[in-house]
Design an enzyme around this catalytic site. Structure first.
Site, short mmCIF file in Angstrom:
data_model
loop_
_atom_site.label_atom_id
_atom_site.label_comp_id
_atom_site.label_asym_id
_atom_site.label_seq_id
_atom_site.Cartn_x
_atom_site.Cartn_y
_atom_site.Cartn_z
N THR A 9 36.13 29.17 50.59
CA THR A 9 35.62 29.89 49.33
C THR A 9 36.79 30.20 48.37
O THR A 9 36.64 30.17 47.26
CB THR A 9 34.84 30.81 49.82
OG1 THR A 9 33.60 30.21 50.45
CG2 THR A 9 34.00 31.38 48.59
N ASP A 10 37.59 30.97 49.06
CA ASP A 10 38.71 31.69 47.90
C ASP A 10 39.44 30.52 47.22
O ASP A 10 39.71 30.75 46.02
CB ASP A 10 39.76 32.36 48.80
CG ASP A 10 40.41 31.82 49.83
OD1 ASP A 10 39.87 30.51 50.10
OD2 ASP A 10 41.56 32.21 50.39
N GLY A 11 39.76 29.74 47.53
CA GLY A 11 40.51 28.50 46.80
C GLY A 11 39.55 27.98 45.72
O GLY A 11 40.11 27.88 44.64
N ASP B 44 37.23 37.29 49.10
CA ASP B 44 36.73 36.43 48.33
C ASP B 44 35.96 37.00 47.11
O ASP B 44 35.19 36.36 46.31
CB ASP B 44 36.13 35.60 49.22
CG ASP B 44 36.45 34.49 50.18
OD1 ASP B 44 37.61 34.54 49.87
OD2 ASP B 44 35.97 34.06 50.92
#
Length: 586
Positions: free
Chosen positions: A198-200, A263
């Site tokens: 999710t973070d990317g 995130d």
């Protein structure tokens, strides 16, 4: 013979040239038409002066064509402090030097399996499934945000950015092609092989909004269209849960309660709302604040810390070895260390008081824990504040410095932190996140507006301008209204008050003024308006200016003439504006 400043920049070079010219005329009687020998001598003098000043860079970068928000933007966020023991120009220089180092070490375009594809070379945690991992979607997101913010300093920024985006799309997720697979490996079979993280994807989607505002979307890539596609059909479809949390990737359940606080990029989510007008993003923000506060009240009431992973409802720390990633998934460790930057940016850019409350709590605890010494921050803490780490690393230190910018009582801490972080060079993870924090702290991470809103016209552009004085040749008043951030108006030095005004030609409704200050800024000034150029009315009063780019609202004001009237300088010099912009109401 020469009276130059210790800060060597384009201003000094022109001063030297002008003063040398004047001195030569008066002492030798030479004509205004210069000989080649004379010009060579002037060039030699300037070169000697620059060499004597060391490696001091010009105060303004050379811009590539097309940037709408070229580095340095040096924004002053409302309610946010910057280091005040160094100049804005020095901060900009530290950022550019660090970027050049970071780019040389980590930014690569050597994929034999994807010609023209760029990636950020870095280590991963987790099993790459038989491929040799070169980087991750996390690093891709960092690189895309950094590159678009550094456009203007780096003349190749758009080419690099487009190459990073090419890689992100080629290495699409195996579950949702609107997202990126979490591993970059130099193998065609790795493209489309991995699920997402999710973070990317959050950083990549956000960077596309920045790219739209930086370069526009009518080129080879429609950045805005790609952003909307990724936000709605990618992140919303796969990562926003039915519980208004963010899951860990598109492999995770849509009703999952497990989530990674690093995130929780709250200002990203507000930008997503701006471009989509989808209320789900505001609902998500509100719930993430609630989760954070419920967690902290139960597990970290004195520290404000949060664990690398959070599970369940009510929220609690994940157990050790969660997802078999590493043992410390239940404490404030290498994932959660990034949280303070993600939180404080929602206060800086959007003014949310919940962000400030969390930032203040974290800052109060860490300052006490370290006896106000940033270099004593350790790389890991239990939620009650007990140290588990044993050394200082930038991915832990720098976010705590960013969080502290939310309150003016933290000035000494922010100053000391900046001095520590600006030269800290370690590895991909710490260096990349350190640079993101440097961009924020220096005011060079600007807030994206609504990407669907047409740009308002600058009413002052190429209008007539008059100033109380000028420093010398090439610093005339019209340099501040020519649309060129490399030229500027500068007043004579060392005296107050000084002013500059623009004649809009006719009486117009006014919505705002934007001042692009050079290093010589005003601490105290007024924005005044007039219909005849003689009788002036105060429309705005500033008593604590800090330079950078200042946005000044003007409510229910109509005028033909608009003036910046400076009454107290922030430097020993004069007043200097790269651009004096005037806009109509929205």
């Amino acid at each position: 013979m020469f009276q130059t400043r210790t800060r060597v920049n384009t201003r000094t070079e022109l001063n030297v040239y002008a003063q040398f010219s004047a001195t030569t005329d008066s002492t030798t009687g030479s004509s205004p038409k210069r000989s080649k020998r004379y010009k060579a001598l002037v060039s030699l003098v300037i070169a000697v002066l620059l060499a004597g000043a060391g490696s001091i860079a010009p105060s303004q970068s050379t811009y590539a064509a097309g940037e709408k928000k070229p580095f340095p933007q040096q924004v002053s966020y409302p309610g946010i402090i910057k280091p005040n023991h160094v100049t804005q120009n020095a901060m900009n220089q530290s950022v550019t030097q660090y970027y050049d180092y970071w780019k040389g070490k980590y930014l690569k375009n050597d994929l034999s399996s994807l010609s023209g594809g760029y990636y950020v070379k870095g280590e991963i945690t987790g099993n790459p499934g038989g491929f040799a991992a070169l980087g991750s979607s996390e690093g891709q997101g960092y690189g895309m945000v950094i590159t678009v913010l550094m456009a203007g300093h780096d003349p190749n920024a758009q080419t690099i950015y487009n190459g990073l985006f090419k890689t992100a799309r080629a290495y699409k997720s195996s579950n949702n092609p609107n997202l990126m697979g979490w591993v970059v490996a130099d193998n065609k079979n790795a493209q489309g092989h991995y699920s997402s993280a999710t973070d990317g994807d959050l950083d990549i989607a956000y960077s596309l909004i920045l790219a739209h505002e930086q370069w526009g979307s009518d080129g080879s890539i429609n950045y805005l269209q790609e952003a909307k596609q990724m936000i709605t059909n990618g992140i919303k479809a796969s990562n926003v849960t039915s519980n208004n949390r963010l899951n860990l990737g598109d492999w995770d359940a849509k009703n999952a309660l497990n989530t990674r606080p690093s995130d929780w990029m709250l200002s990203h989510l507000r930008a997503f709302y701006d471009v989509t007008q989808d209320p789900v993003w505001i609902q998500l923000i509100d719930n993430l604040y609630s989760v954070y506060n419920d967690f902290s009240n139960a597990y970290s009431p004195t520290t404000g810390l949060i664990s690398d992973f959070v599970v369940n409802n009510p929220p609690k720390p994940a157990p050790e070895w969660y997802l078999d990633e590493f043992k410390e998934t239940n404490i404030y460790y290498y994932n959660a260390s990034r949280v303070p930057l993600r939180i404080v940016m929602d206060y800086a850019m959007y003014g949310d008081p919940r962000s400030k409350a969390i930032s203040d709590k974290l800052t109060g605890w860490i300052k006490g824990k370290t006896n106000n010494t940033p270099s004593k921050i350790k790389n890991g803490y239990k939620l009650n504040g007990t140290e588990v780490g044993d050394y200082a690393t930038a991915v832990f230190v720098s976010p705590f410095i960013s969080a502290a910018t939310a309150d003016s009582g933290n000035q000494a801490w922010v100053n000391a932190g900046w001095d520590w972080m600006k030269n800290k060079k370690e590895d991909y993870f710490s260096d990349s996140y350190n640079l993101l924090n440097m961009l924020y702290i220096s005011g060079n991470w600007w807030k994206p507006g609504s990407a669907d809103q047409p740009a308002l016209p600058n009413l002052a552009l190429n209008a007539a301008a008059v100033a109380s004085s000028i420093e010398g040749i090439s610093f005339e008043a019209d340099r501040a209204i020519d649309g060129n951030l490399q030229s500027r108006w500068a007043s004579s030095e060392g005296s107050d008050p000084q002013w500059i005004y623009v004649d809009l030609g006719t009486v117009k409704a006014l919505g705002s003024v934007r001042l692009h200050w050079e290093e010589a800024y005003a601490v105290k000034f007024k924005i005044q308006v007039s219909n005849d150029g003689s009788n002036w009315t105060d429309a705005y009063t500033e008593t604590n200016g800090s330079g950078g780019v200042q946005e000044i609202p003007l409510n229910n004001v109509s005028a033909r003439y608009v003036k910046m009237f400076g009454t107290e300088r922030g430097t020993p010099y004069g007043y200097s504006l790269y651009e004096f912009e005037v806009y109509p109401p929205n």
